[in-house]
Design a protein around this motif. Structure first.
Motif, mmCIF file in Angstrom:
data_model
loop_
_atom_site.group_PDB
_atom_site.id
_atom_site.type_symbol
_atom_site.label_atom_id
_atom_site.label_comp_id
_atom_site.label_asym_id
_atom_site.label_seq_id
_atom_site.Cartn_x
_atom_site.Cartn_y
_atom_site.Cartn_z
ATOM 1 N N VAL A 56 -21.228 7.323 9.496
ATOM 2 C CA VAL A 56 -20.686 6.303 10.385
ATOM 3 C C VAL A 56 -21.803 5.910 11.334
ATOM 4 O O VAL A 56 -22.363 6.758 12.018
ATOM 5 C CB VAL A 56 -19.483 6.854 11.183
ATOM 6 N N ALA A 57 -22.160 4.641 11.331
ATOM 7 C CA ALA A 57 -23.308 4.209 12.133
ATOM 8 C C ALA A 57 -22.869 3.270 13.237
ATOM 9 O O ALA A 57 -21.882 2.540 13.098
ATOM 10 C CB ALA A 57 -24.322 3.503 11.229
ATOM 11 N N SER A 58 -23.598 3.286 14.333
ATOM 12 C CA SER A 58 -23.327 2.323 15.399
ATOM 13 C C SER A 58 -23.812 0.951 14.948
ATOM 14 O O SER A 58 -24.709 0.841 14.119
ATOM 15 C CB SER A 58 -24.024 2.752 16.692
ATOM 16 N N ASP A 59 -23.191 -0.069 15.490
ATOM 17 C CA ASP A 59 -23.533 -1.442 15.128
ATOM 18 C C ASP A 59 -24.701 -1.908 16.000
ATOM 19 O O ASP A 59 -24.647 -1.748 17.222
ATOM 20 C CB ASP A 59 -22.289 -2.314 15.391
ATOM 21 N N PRO A 60 -25.762 -2.464 15.379
ATOM 22 C CA PRO A 60 -26.899 -2.923 16.191
ATOM 23 C C PRO A 60 -26.471 -3.908 17.278
ATOM 24 O O PRO A 60 -27.079 -3.957 18.351
ATOM 25 C CB PRO A 60 -27.824 -3.618 15.179
ATOM 26 N N ASP A 62 -24.009 -3.669 19.116
ATOM 27 C CA ASP A 62 -23.483 -2.928 20.269
ATOM 28 C C ASP A 62 -24.571 -2.151 21.000
ATOM 29 O O ASP A 62 -24.277 -1.411 21.948
ATOM 30 C CB ASP A 62 -22.421 -1.916 19.812
ATOM 31 N N ALA A 63 -25.800 -2.296 20.558
ATOM 32 C CA ALA A 63 -26.872 -1.457 21.096
ATOM 33 C C ALA A 63 -26.978 -1.576 22.615
ATOM 34 O O ALA A 63 -27.103 -0.567 23.311
ATOM 35 C CB ALA A 63 -28.201 -1.801 20.423
ATOM 36 N N GLU A 65 -24.694 -2.529 24.856
ATOM 37 C CA GLU A 65 -23.530 -1.931 25.495
ATOM 38 C C GLU A 65 -23.602 -0.392 25.475
ATOM 39 O O GLU A 65 -23.259 0.284 26.432
ATOM 40 C CB GLU A 65 -22.304 -2.423 24.736
ATOM 41 N N LEU A 66 -24.064 0.142 24.343
ATOM 42 C CA LEU A 66 -24.079 1.596 24.180
ATOM 43 C C LEU A 66 -25.221 2.270 24.941
ATOM 44 O O LEU A 66 -25.028 3.317 25.550
ATOM 45 C CB LEU A 66 -24.208 1.959 22.697
ATOM 46 N N PHE A 67 -26.381 1.668 24.855
ATOM 47 C CA PHE A 67 -27.559 2.427 25.289
ATOM 48 C C PHE A 67 -28.190 1.939 26.591
ATOM 49 O O PHE A 67 -28.916 2.683 27.233
ATOM 50 C CB PHE A 67 -28.607 2.440 24.174
ATOM 51 N N LYS B 20 -29.645 -3.141 9.274
ATOM 52 C CA LYS B 20 -28.453 -3.833 9.774
ATOM 53 C C LYS B 20 -28.784 -4.882 10.825
ATOM 54 O O LYS B 20 -27.890 -5.568 11.315
ATOM 55 C CB LYS B 20 -27.481 -2.808 10.361
ATOM 56 N N ASP B 21 -30.056 -5.010 11.198
ATOM 57 C CA ASP B 21 -30.431 -6.016 12.197
ATOM 58 C C ASP B 21 -30.326 -7.415 11.604
ATOM 59 O O ASP B 21 -30.480 -7.602 10.402
ATOM 60 C CB ASP B 21 -31.885 -5.787 12.661
#
Ligand code: FE2
Ligand code: FE2
Lengths: 90, 308
Positions: A56-60, A62-63, A65-67, B20-21
């Protein structure tokens, strides 16, 4: 055939690290293929293979918002603090 | 800023791109074409050398060559996996290769009539591949760059084992030395062609450089290869088959003649000495190996089903 992600631990004491992907019909074949493809020069003490679909990977997208919230919390780093002259072992 | 502008700025600043970019369609297409061609070259490249596996002159040479050819299979797999991250399946890429829709390096369409050819391939073909590949380790597309790092680490043994074969031949009898010379005569020009057409005839290069896929021009890399290789030929006591070859003292470069570009385009288009054989062999390997895959899949399916 299914896609598998391969993780290799170079020697005891280190993390397993992602090294690439292979195709295989089952876990046994995945381990065998991973060994042949990624460890021909003594690169491994241990191998993990994981079906790619199980990751399960984070969506780029959302980067930010997440980081980004971590970026302005410089006080989490020891370098943020000024140590008074003459104070040692801190 | 549009997505495309943001992307261009990101790669221009040496930012990396991951699967995915967001990326422009043309970037994705360029990479799929380049990485799959590269993968096909590794896989087809096993054939001219595989031709000598059973006839290597000693057990030591045989073990070395086997390890080398096995590495090339690995390189092909790393690269197919990198290309797959862009959304094209390996089966599709292999089918395109066998259908004659995909290209691979023209160099592998030449035959290997003597053992000396195996030396020349390692020295020149792997040598030229290294020149091309080292800058790709910094390619903007992460999975390709990572595959290239792994590949480059393994390549230098390939070049050395080839040169080692030629050192032995050149220290041997007159006939052995002649064999080495003949192999150099056969492989020199096709090796120079591995860097692709001259810069003014290479229309896609500028875009690839902007996208940080390519770092140096074809002619720059070709010059580097010649400069590195000529002294190695001299050490062997062999003659480079180029009457125009001379050292330019002021520039500090070896000047060389023009490869036969007509031959290059002819071989690339399918009309080289071994094109049909290479593809037919690959097709046979796919078709004859299918039952192994089918059996393995059936076995896996059976084991997944709980016993009744
Ligand atoms: Fe290779
Ligand atoms: Fe190689």
């Amino acid at each position: 055939m299914q896609l598998w992600e391969v993780f290799v631990r170079a020697r005891a004491g280190l993390h397993h690290q992602h090294v690439g992907s292979i195709h295989a019909v089952d876990a046994e074949m995945a381990l065998g293929n991973a060994r042949d493809v990624f460890t021909r020069r003594g690169e491994a003490a241990s191998i993990w293979v994981v079906p790619s679909t199980a990751i399960v990977a984070s969506d780029p997208a959302d980067a930010a918002e997440l980081f980004e919230p971590a970026m302005d919390k410089v006080y989490r780093h020891p370098t943020f603090y000024e140590v008074p002259d003459g104070v040692t072992n801190l | 800023m549009t997505d495309a502008e943001r992307f261009d700025a990101h790669v221009a600043a040496e930012g990396k791109v991951e699967p995915k970019d967001w990326m422009p369609d043309a970037y994705r297409k360029t990479l799929v074409r380049q990485i799959s061609q590269h993968a096909h070259s590794e896989i087809i490249g096993m054939q001219p050398e595989g031709n000598w596996l059973t006839r290597a002159p000693s057990l030591r040479r045989k073990a070395i060559l086997l390890a080398k050819v096995q590495d090339e299979a690995g390189h092909g797999l790393y690269l197919y996996a990198a290309a797959e991250t862009l959304g094209t399946s390996r089966d599709q890429m292999v089918d395109d290769l066998i259908a004659g829709k995909a290209k691979y390096s023209s160099i592998f369409n030449y035959p290997t009539p003597t053992w000396a050819d195996i030396g020349a391939i390692g020295w020149l073909v792997d040598g030229a591949a290294i020149m091309n590949q080292v800058p790709l380790c910094r390619c903007s597309y992460g999975p390709y760059a990572r595959a290239m790092k792994r590949i480059c680490k393994e390549e230098s043994f390939h070049q050395r084992q080839g040169y080692d074969i030629l050192v032995s031949l050149c220290r041997g009898s007159d006939r052995q030395k002649q064999m080495a010379q003949d192999a150099l005569d056969r492989w020199w020009w096709p090796s120079l062609m591995m860097f692709g057409p001259n810069d003014d005839a290479s229309p896609n290069s500028a875009q690839s450089m902007k996208w940080r896929i390519k770092r140096f021009s074809n002619d720059e890399l070709r010059q580097r290869f010649v400069d590195a290789t000529v002294p190695q030929a001299h050490f062997l006591g062999l003659r480079i088959p180029d009457d125009e070859l001379r050292y330019d003292d002021t520039a500090g470069h070896w000047r060389f003649g023009e490869p036969d570009w007509e031959e290059f385009h002819r071989v690339l288009a399918g009309d080289g000495p071994m094109n049909a054989h290479r593809i037919e062999h690959r097709r046979r390997a796919r078709d004859d190996g299918q039952w192994v895959l089918d059996a393995a899949s059936a076995h896996a399916a059976k084991r997944r089903r709980p016993a009744a």
